[in-house]
Design a protein around this motif. Structure first.
Motif, PDB file in Angstrom:
ATOM      1  N   ALA A 241       0.861  -0.931  -0.112  1.00 59.52           N
ATOM      2  CA  ALA A 241       0.279  -0.173  -0.210  1.00 59.52           C
ATOM      3  C   ALA A 241       1.010   0.963   0.134  1.00 59.52           C
ATOM      4  CB  ALA A 241      -0.902  -0.227   1.254  1.00 59.52           C
ATOM      5  N   ARG A 242       2.270   0.969   0.063  1.00 59.43           N
ATOM      6  CA  ARG A 242       2.870   2.251  -0.444  1.00 59.43           C
ATOM      7  C   ARG A 242       2.894   3.011  -0.997  1.00 59.43           C
ATOM      8  NH1 ARG A 242       7.860  -0.806   2.290  1.00 59.43           N
ATOM      9  NH2 ARG A 242       7.293  -0.936   4.456  1.00 59.43           N
ATOM     10  N   ARG A 243       3.623   4.704  -1.642  1.00 53.90           N
ATOM     11  CA  ARG A 243       3.338   5.205  -2.308  1.00 53.90           C
ATOM     12  C   ARG A 243       2.083   5.840  -3.051  1.00 53.90           C
ATOM     13  NH1 ARG A 243       8.301   5.980  -3.988  1.00 53.90           N
ATOM     14  NH2 ARG A 243       9.971   4.185  -3.773  1.00 53.90           N
ATOM     15  N   ARG A 244       1.250   5.855  -1.488  1.00 53.43           N
ATOM     16  CA  ARG A 244      -0.420   6.003  -1.742  1.00 53.43           C
ATOM     17  C   ARG A 244      -0.621   7.341  -0.679  1.00 53.43           C
ATOM     18  NH1 ARG A 244      -3.073   0.832  -1.689  1.00 53.43           N
ATOM     19  NH2 ARG A 244      -4.979   1.712  -1.129  1.00 53.43           N
ATOM     20  N   GLY A 245       0.738   7.809  -0.328  1.00 51.36           N
ATOM     21  CA  GLY A 245       0.279   8.845   0.783  1.00 51.36           C
ATOM     22  C   GLY A 245      -0.314   8.790   2.120  1.00 51.36           C
ATOM     23  N   LEU A 246      -0.491   7.562   2.731  1.00 52.18           N
ATOM     24  CA  LEU A 246      -0.834   7.271   3.262  1.00 52.18           C
ATOM     25  C   LEU A 246      -0.266   7.580   4.672  1.00 52.18           C
ATOM     26  CD1 LEU A 246      -2.345   3.606   2.459  1.00 52.18           C
ATOM     27  CD2 LEU A 246      -3.309   5.369   2.072  1.00 52.18           C
ATOM     28  N   GLY A 247       0.698   7.307   4.778  1.00 51.94           N
ATOM     29  CA  GLY A 247       2.230   7.669   5.952  1.00 51.94           C
ATOM     30  C   GLY A 247       1.241   8.995   6.010  1.00 51.94           C
ATOM     31  N   ALA A 248       1.651   9.533   4.596  1.00 51.32           N
ATOM     32  CA  ALA A 248       1.332  11.348   4.747  1.00 51.32           C
ATOM     33  C   ALA A 248       0.056  11.558   6.313  1.00 51.32           C
ATOM     34  CB  ALA A 248       1.699  11.996   3.818  1.00 51.32           C
ATOM     35  N   ALA A 249      -0.863  10.477   5.586  1.00 50.14           N
ATOM     36  CA  ALA A 249      -2.604  11.374   5.649  1.00 50.14           C
ATOM     37  C   ALA A 249      -2.460  10.499   7.538  1.00 50.14           C
ATOM     38  CB  ALA A 249      -2.985  10.060   4.616  1.00 50.14           C
ATOM     39  N   VAL A 250      -1.924   9.615   7.746  1.00 51.38           N
ATOM     40  CA  VAL A 250      -2.178   9.446   9.094  1.00 51.38           C
ATOM     41  C   VAL A 250      -0.774  10.019   9.943  1.00 51.38           C
ATOM     42  CG1 VAL A 250      -0.892   7.867  10.811  1.00 51.38           C
ATOM     43  CG2 VAL A 250      -2.203   7.063   8.739  1.00 51.38           C
ATOM     44  N   THR A 251       0.539  10.385   9.086  1.00 53.61           N
ATOM     45  CA  THR A 251       1.128  11.671  10.076  1.00 53.61           C
ATOM     46  C   THR A 251       0.036  13.204  10.422  1.00 53.61           C
ATOM     47  OG1 THR A 251       2.878  11.003   9.652  1.00 53.61           O
ATOM     48  CG2 THR A 251       3.526  13.001  10.026  1.00 53.61           C
ATOM     49  N   ALA A 252      -0.768  13.801   9.166  1.00 50.58           N
ATOM     50  CA  ALA A 252      -1.121  14.783   9.605  1.00 50.58           C
ATOM     51  C   ALA A 252      -2.310  14.494  10.420  1.00 50.58           C
ATOM     52  CB  ALA A 252      -2.038  14.976   7.772  1.00 50.58           C
ATOM     53  N   ALA A 253      -3.185  13.341  10.302  1.00 49.23           N
ATOM     54  CA  ALA A 253      -4.102  13.237  11.606  1.00 49.23           C
ATOM     55  C   ALA A 253      -3.889  13.551  12.759  1.00 49.23           C
ATOM     56  CB  ALA A 253      -4.976  11.785  10.706  1.00 49.23           C
ATOM     57  N   LEU A 254      -2.577  12.559  13.541  1.00 52.43           N
ATOM     58  CA  LEU A 254      -1.447  12.974  14.827  1.00 52.43           C
ATOM     59  C   LEU A 254      -1.965  13.822  14.938  1.00 52.43           C
ATOM     60  CD1 LEU A 254       0.850   9.330  13.998  1.00 52.43           C
ATOM     61  CD2 LEU A 254      -1.451   9.680  15.729  1.00 52.43           C
ATOM     62  N   ILE A 255      -0.984  14.664  13.896  1.00 53.76           N
ATOM     63  CA  ILE A 255      -0.457  16.052  14.331  1.00 53.76           C
ATOM     64  C   ILE A 255      -1.993  17.028  14.295  1.00 53.76           C
ATOM     65  CG2 ILE A 255       0.076  19.094  13.277  1.00 53.76           C
ATOM     66  CD1 ILE A 255       1.700  16.900  11.414  1.00 53.76           C
ATOM     67  N   ALA A 256      -2.761  16.753  13.911  1.00 56.69           N
ATOM     68  CA  ALA A 256      -4.235  17.590  14.353  1.00 56.69           C
ATOM     69  C   ALA A 256      -4.412  17.227  15.356  1.00 56.69           C
ATOM     70  CB  ALA A 256      -5.233  17.166  12.979  1.00 56.69           C
ATOM     71  N   ASP A 257      -4.896  15.793  15.735  1.00 57.32           N
ATOM     72  CA  ASP A 257      -5.349  15.366  17.033  1.00 57.32           C
ATOM     73  C   ASP A 257      -4.105  16.091  18.274  1.00 57.32           C
ATOM     74  OD1 ASP A 257      -6.926  13.336  18.389  1.00 57.32           O
ATOM     75  OD2 ASP A 257      -4.830  13.226  19.239  1.00 57.32           O
ATOM     76  N   ALA A 258      -3.002  16.412  18.587  1.00 55.66           N
ATOM     77  CA  ALA A 258      -2.200  17.042  18.826  1.00 55.66           C
ATOM     78  C   ALA A 258      -2.082  18.235  19.508  1.00 55.66           C
ATOM     79  CB  ALA A 258      -0.358  16.903  18.667  1.00 55.66           C
ATOM     80  N   ARG A 259      -2.230  18.545  18.420  1.00 56.51           N
ATOM     81  CA  ARG A 259      -2.598  20.247  18.280  1.00 56.51           C
ATOM     82  C   ARG A 259      -4.194  20.483  19.013  1.00 56.51           C
ATOM     83  NH1 ARG A 259      -0.148  22.920  12.321  1.00 56.51           N
ATOM     84  NH2 ARG A 259       1.716  23.125  13.639  1.00 56.51           N
ATOM     85  N   ALA A 260      -4.845  19.749  18.196  1.00 59.36           N
ATOM     86  CA  ALA A 260      -6.787  19.699  19.615  1.00 59.36           C
ATOM     87  C   ALA A 260      -6.706  19.699  20.644  1.00 59.36           C
ATOM     88  CB  ALA A 260      -7.444  18.986  18.874  1.00 59.36           C
ATOM     89  N   ARG A 261      -5.145  18.922  21.349  1.00 63.26           N
ATOM     90  CA  ARG A 261      -5.460  18.648  22.574  1.00 63.26           C
ATOM     91  C   ARG A 261      -4.718  19.242  23.680  1.00 63.26           C
ATOM     92  NH1 ARG A 261      -7.096  13.477  23.254  1.00 63.26           N
ATOM     93  NH2 ARG A 261      -7.616  12.542  21.553  1.00 63.26           N
ATOM     94  N   GLY A 262      -3.997  20.314  22.729  1.00 63.75           N
ATOM     95  CA  GLY A 262      -3.316  21.964  23.366  1.00 63.75           C
ATOM     96  C   GLY A 262      -2.060  21.325  23.306  1.00 63.75           C
TER      97      GLY A 262
END
Length: 206
Positions: free
Chosen positions: A153-174
Motif C-alpha cells: 500500500a506504499r506510495r499512496r500517501g497513507l503514511g503522510a495522511a496518518v501523520t497529518a491526522a496525528l498532528i491535528a489530534d495533538a494540536r487539538a489537545r493543546g
C-alpha cells in the motif's frame, strides 16, 4: 557514560522486565554514542525532526480513523507496524497472533485506556488497516512514533495522511511541541514536506 555503566543499566532493565532500549540526542550527549558501541550495542542514527508551532499542515488526503482499545482493527494495525519495520514476509493474521501472544496488543490497549498514546490508522473499504501510527503525549510535548505502511500500500500517501491526522489530534489537545525520529534521510524528506524541520540526530538502541 562508560560502557560498564550501560551494562549496569541493561542488567536493571532485564531485572525489571522492560525492553533494553536507549535513546539520546547525539548533539547533546556525543560521548554516549561511543560508550554504547564499546558495550557492543548496535546504534541507529536517525534524523530528529520537530514541527514548528506555526507550521501549516494540510489535512489528511486519505480516510483515517482513530482507534480505541476496543477497536476490532487495533490488532491488525499493530501487525502492520510490526511487519513494516521488521521487513518480515509474514501473513498479517500470523503477526496479529504473535502480537497477542507476546502481550504487545494488551500493552497497547492499556496505553490507549490511560491516554498515554493515541492510535490512528488508514483503512481500506473493508476496514482493514493499511497504514498506522501513534503519538505519545507527555504534558504539552508529544512524539509521533510507529508510522508504517504495508509494502503493498506504499506510495499512496497513507503514511503522510496518518501523520497529518496525528498532528491535528495533538494540536487539538493543546500540544505545542511535536517531534519524531525518521528512519533515514529519505524518510525524513517525507516529513519535511509536511513541515517538520531537522533539529538534530537521534541515537537509538533496541
Amino acid at each position: 557514560m562508560a560502557a560498564q555503566n550501560i551494562e549496569a543499566v541493561r542488567a536493571r532493565q532485564r531485572e525489571l522486565g522492560i525492553p533494553e532500549t536507549f535513546e539520546w540526542v547525539h548533539e547533546i550527549s556525543p560521548g554516549l554514542t561511543e560508550a554504547a558501541r564499546e558495550a557492543g550495542l548496535e546504534v541507529a542514527s536517525c534524523p530528529l525532526l520537530v514541527l514548528p508551532p506555526d507550521a501549516e499542515v494540510s489535512p489528511p488526503t486519505a480516510p483515517v480513523q482513530f482507534l480505541t482499545a476496543d477497536s476490532p482493527a487495533l490488532g491488525a494495525a499493530i501487525a502492520v507496524q510490526r511487519l513494516s519495520f521488521s521487513g518480515k514476509d509474514t501473513d498479517l493474521a500470523d503477526e496479529v497472533a504473535a502480537a497477542t501472544a507476546d502481550g504487545t496488543i494488551e500493552r497497547a490497549q492499556a496505553q490507549l485506556r490511560s491516554s498515554a498514546t493515541y492510535f490512528c490508522a488508514a483503512l481500506d473499504p473493508d476496514g482493514n488497516p493499511l497504514s498506522a501510527g501513534q503519538h505519545n503525549p507527555v504534558g504539552d510535548v508529544t512524539e509521533i512514533v510507529g508510522v508504517a505502511t504495508l509494502p503493498t500500500a506504499r506510495r499512496r500517501g497513507l503514511g503522510a495522511a496518518v501523520t497529518a491526522a496525528l498532528i491535528a489530534d495533538a494540536r487539538a489537545r493543546g500540544i505545542r511541541t511535536i517531534f519524531l525520529s525518521a528512519a533515514d534521510q529519505n524518510v525524513a524528506r517525507v516529513y519535511q514536506r509536511l513541515g517538520f524541520e531537522r533539529l538534530g540526530t537521534a541515537m537509538i538502541v533496541g
